[in-house]
Scaffold this motif. Structure first.
Motif, PDB file in Angstrom:
ATOM      1  N   SER A  15     -16.204  13.072 -23.616  1.00 28.94           N
ATOM      2  CA  SER A  15     -15.840  11.672 -23.844  1.00 28.94           C
ATOM      3  C   SER A  15     -15.551  10.990 -22.501  1.00 28.94           C
ATOM      4  CB  SER A  15     -14.621  11.574 -24.762  1.00 28.94           C
ATOM      5  OG  SER A  15     -13.490  12.131 -24.128  1.00 28.94           O
ATOM      6  N   THR A  17     -13.378   9.417 -20.904  1.00 31.82           N
ATOM      7  CA  THR A  17     -11.949   9.110 -20.830  1.00 31.82           C
ATOM      8  C   THR A  17     -11.339   9.961 -19.721  1.00 31.82           C
ATOM      9  OG1 THR A  17     -11.396  10.877 -22.373  1.00 31.82           O
ATOM     10  CG2 THR A  17     -11.864   8.694 -23.335  1.00 31.82           C
ATOM     11  N   ARG A  58     -18.216   4.185 -18.257  1.00 31.97           N
ATOM     12  CA  ARG A  58     -17.732   4.224 -19.643  1.00 31.97           C
ATOM     13  C   ARG A  58     -18.376   3.137 -20.501  1.00 31.97           C
ATOM     14  NH1 ARG A  58     -12.841   5.663 -22.587  1.00 31.97           N
ATOM     15  NH2 ARG A  58     -12.641   4.180 -24.285  1.00 31.97           N
ATOM     16  N   PRO A  60     -17.935   2.527 -24.662  1.00 30.16           N
ATOM     17  CA  PRO A  60     -17.303   3.069 -25.868  1.00 30.16           C
ATOM     18  C   PRO A  60     -18.337   3.672 -26.828  1.00 30.16           C
ATOM     19  CG  PRO A  60     -16.326   0.972 -25.311  1.00 30.16           C
ATOM     20  CD  PRO A  60     -17.521   1.143 -24.404  1.00 30.16           C
ATOM     21  N   GLY A  61     -18.041   4.870 -27.297  1.00 30.41           N
ATOM     22  CA  GLY A  61     -18.922   5.549 -28.233  1.00 30.41           C
ATOM     23  C   GLY A  61     -20.044   6.347 -27.600  1.00 30.41           C
TER      24      GLY A  61
END
Length: 133
Positions: A15, A17, A58, A60-61
């Motif tokens: 991910s 993050t 990044r 999202p998803g």
């Protein structure tokens, strides 16, 4: 199998993050240990490239991919994200800046490094560390 021509590889999606970037470093360290390879400077390179993917790449998803492979005496580290519109380039940050030195570190630690665009919407930032034989 001849160990001089053996190809070892490791690949996973993470991910985008801070936790994903940290996990990339931890898993890369364990993989390098299992291959009997030195952690320095590869651990720092993975940390910087993964942090950049989680921060600047990044979407999202959409995950980023960490790939490690060894051919002969060279380790290649690749981090692919889905922000191909934002190509990585080192820049000199202001002396009092607290961020912005990651690619400068990668350039200093790696024997070679670069950025490969595509396929759309991706880009891959890679670094090589030699002399592992």
């Amino acid at each position: 199998m001849n160990h001089e021509t053996a190809i070892r590889n490791f690949s996973l999606l993470l991910s985008p993050t801070p936790r994903g970037a940290r996990l990339a470093r931890l898993l890369a360290v364990e993989q390098l240990r299992s291959w009997g390879l030195p952690l320095d400077p590869a651990e720092q390179i993975v940390a910087e490239l993964a942090a950049n993917a989680a921060t600047h790449g990044r979407v999202p998803g959409r995950d980023f991919r960490l790939k490690l492979y060894v051919v002969g005496g060279t380790l290649r580290i690749e981090v692919t994200d889905t922000r191909g519109d934002r190509l990585a380039h080192p820049a000199r940050p202001a002396p009092d800046a607290t961020t912005g030195r990651g690619l400068l570190l990668v350039a200093a630690l790696a024997d070679r490094w670069g950025v490969v665009p595509g396929p759309h919407p991706r880009k891959t930032v890679w670094a090589e560390v030699g002399g592992l034989a």
